[in-house]
Scaffold this active site. Sequence first.
Site, PDB file in Angstrom:
ATOM      1  N   GLU A 156       0.828  -1.193   0.000  1.00 22.34           N
ATOM      2  CA  GLU A 156       0.000   0.000   0.000  1.00 22.34           C
ATOM      3  C   GLU A 156       0.867   1.248   0.000  1.00 22.34           C
ATOM      4  O   GLU A 156       1.972   1.269   0.523  1.00 22.34           O
ATOM      5  CB  GLU A 156      -0.936  -0.005   1.198  1.00 22.34           C
ATOM      6  CG  GLU A 156      -1.973  -1.106   1.094  1.00 22.34           C
ATOM      7  CD  GLU A 156      -3.027  -0.999   2.174  1.00 22.34           C
ATOM      8  OE1 GLU A 156      -3.042  -0.011   2.916  1.00 22.34           O
ATOM      9  OE2 GLU A 156      -3.850  -1.921   2.256  1.00 22.34           O
ATOM     10  N   ASN A 157       0.322   2.298  -0.597  1.00 24.51           N
ATOM     11  CA  ASN A 157       1.002   3.574  -0.703  1.00 24.51           C
ATOM     12  C   ASN A 157      -0.066   4.634  -0.554  1.00 24.51           C
ATOM     13  O   ASN A 157      -1.221   4.398  -0.893  1.00 24.51           O
ATOM     14  CB  ASN A 157       1.674   3.641  -2.082  1.00 24.51           C
ATOM     15  CG  ASN A 157       2.537   4.850  -2.226  1.00 24.51           C
ATOM     16  OD1 ASN A 157       2.054   5.946  -2.373  1.00 24.51           O
ATOM     17  ND2 ASN A 157       3.837   4.630  -2.195  1.00 24.51           N
ATOM     18  N   SER A 158       0.286   5.829  -0.085  1.00 27.01           N
ATOM     19  CA  SER A 158      -0.723   6.874   0.095  1.00 27.01           C
ATOM     20  C   SER A 158      -1.334   7.295  -1.231  1.00 27.01           C
ATOM     21  O   SER A 158      -2.452   7.797  -1.274  1.00 27.01           O
ATOM     22  CB  SER A 158      -0.136   8.071   0.823  1.00 27.01           C
ATOM     23  OG  SER A 158       0.958   8.585   0.112  1.00 27.01           O
ATOM     24  N   SER A 159      -0.637   7.095  -2.323  1.00 27.23           N
ATOM     25  CA  SER A 159      -1.208   7.324  -3.642  1.00 27.23           C
ATOM     26  C   SER A 159      -1.666   5.973  -4.181  1.00 27.23           C
ATOM     27  O   SER A 159      -0.856   5.108  -4.498  1.00 27.23           O
ATOM     28  CB  SER A 159      -0.156   7.915  -4.582  1.00 27.23           C
ATOM     29  OG  SER A 159      -0.650   7.930  -5.897  1.00 27.23           O
ATOM     30  N   GLU A 173      -0.958 -10.063  -4.668  1.00 23.12           N
ATOM     31  CA  GLU A 173      -1.005 -11.086  -5.718  1.00 23.12           C
ATOM     32  C   GLU A 173       0.002 -10.780  -6.821  1.00 23.12           C
ATOM     33  O   GLU A 173       0.757 -11.647  -7.265  1.00 23.12           O
ATOM     34  CB  GLU A 173      -2.407 -11.167  -6.333  1.00 23.12           C
ATOM     35  CG  GLU A 173      -3.485 -11.620  -5.383  1.00 23.12           C
ATOM     36  CD  GLU A 173      -4.208 -10.463  -4.693  1.00 23.12           C
ATOM     37  OE1 GLU A 173      -3.549  -9.443  -4.355  1.00 23.12           O
ATOM     38  OE2 GLU A 173      -5.423 -10.570  -4.484  1.00 23.12           O
ATOM     39  N   CYS A 191      -4.910  -7.640 -11.070  1.00 21.45           N
ATOM     40  CA  CYS A 191      -4.242  -8.897 -10.703  1.00 21.45           C
ATOM     41  C   CYS A 191      -4.763 -10.054 -11.548  1.00 21.45           C
ATOM     42  O   CYS A 191      -3.988 -10.914 -11.977  1.00 21.45           O
ATOM     43  CB  CYS A 191      -4.450  -9.193  -9.212  1.00 21.45           C
ATOM     44  SG  CYS A 191      -3.527  -8.091  -8.135  1.00 21.45           S
ATOM     45  N   CYS A 220      -0.918  -4.800  -5.450  1.00 23.27           N
ATOM     46  CA  CYS A 220      -1.507  -5.842  -4.612  1.00 23.27           C
ATOM     47  C   CYS A 220      -0.502  -6.974  -4.359  1.00 23.27           C
ATOM     48  O   CYS A 220       0.392  -7.223  -5.169  1.00 23.27           O
ATOM     49  CB  CYS A 220      -2.737  -6.435  -5.288  1.00 23.27           C
ATOM     50  SG  CYS A 220      -4.018  -5.230  -5.656  1.00 23.27           S
ATOM     51  N   CYS A 261      -8.323  -8.266  -7.570  1.00 20.49           N
ATOM     52  CA  CYS A 261      -8.828  -7.168  -8.389  1.00 20.49           C
ATOM     53  C   CYS A 261      -8.599  -7.479  -9.878  1.00 20.49           C
ATOM     54  O   CYS A 261      -7.887  -8.421 -10.241  1.00 20.49           O
ATOM     55  CB  CYS A 261      -8.152  -5.866  -8.002  1.00 20.49           C
ATOM     56  SG  CYS A 261      -6.437  -5.717  -8.547  1.00 20.49           S
TER      57      CYS A 261
HETATM   58 ZN   LIG Z   1      -5.044  -6.741  -7.139  1.00 22.56          ZN
END
Ligand SMILES: [Zn+2]
Length: 89
Positions: A2-5, A13, A48, A11, A45
């Site tokens: 995860e990143n703030s943007s 995966e 992925c 992900c 998602c």
């Molecule tokens: Zn994904």
Amino acid sequence: MENSSLGLTVCAERVAIFNAVSNGERKIKTIVLTSNLDKPIYPPCGACLQVMSEFGVEEVIIVHGDKVIRHNIGELFPRPFTDWRKQDS
Ligand SMILES: [Zn+2]
């Protein structure tokens, strides 16, 4: 990852697939998703699933507690993008 943007987020995966590919794998048959959190695990998602389809993934298995849910990739992602240069005209 995860990143703030959110656009820079990748992900888990895809991180796993890219890691496998960078270590020489070219075909990945099954992806298993699991977590030790109490939250439910959602199916992958679209980004992925696209990457999975390009590396030949056939099945996605989600393991959460005692539950094991198996998904065929075609069930989750029935129409992957294809390279237009490889399509028959
Ligand atoms: Zn994904």
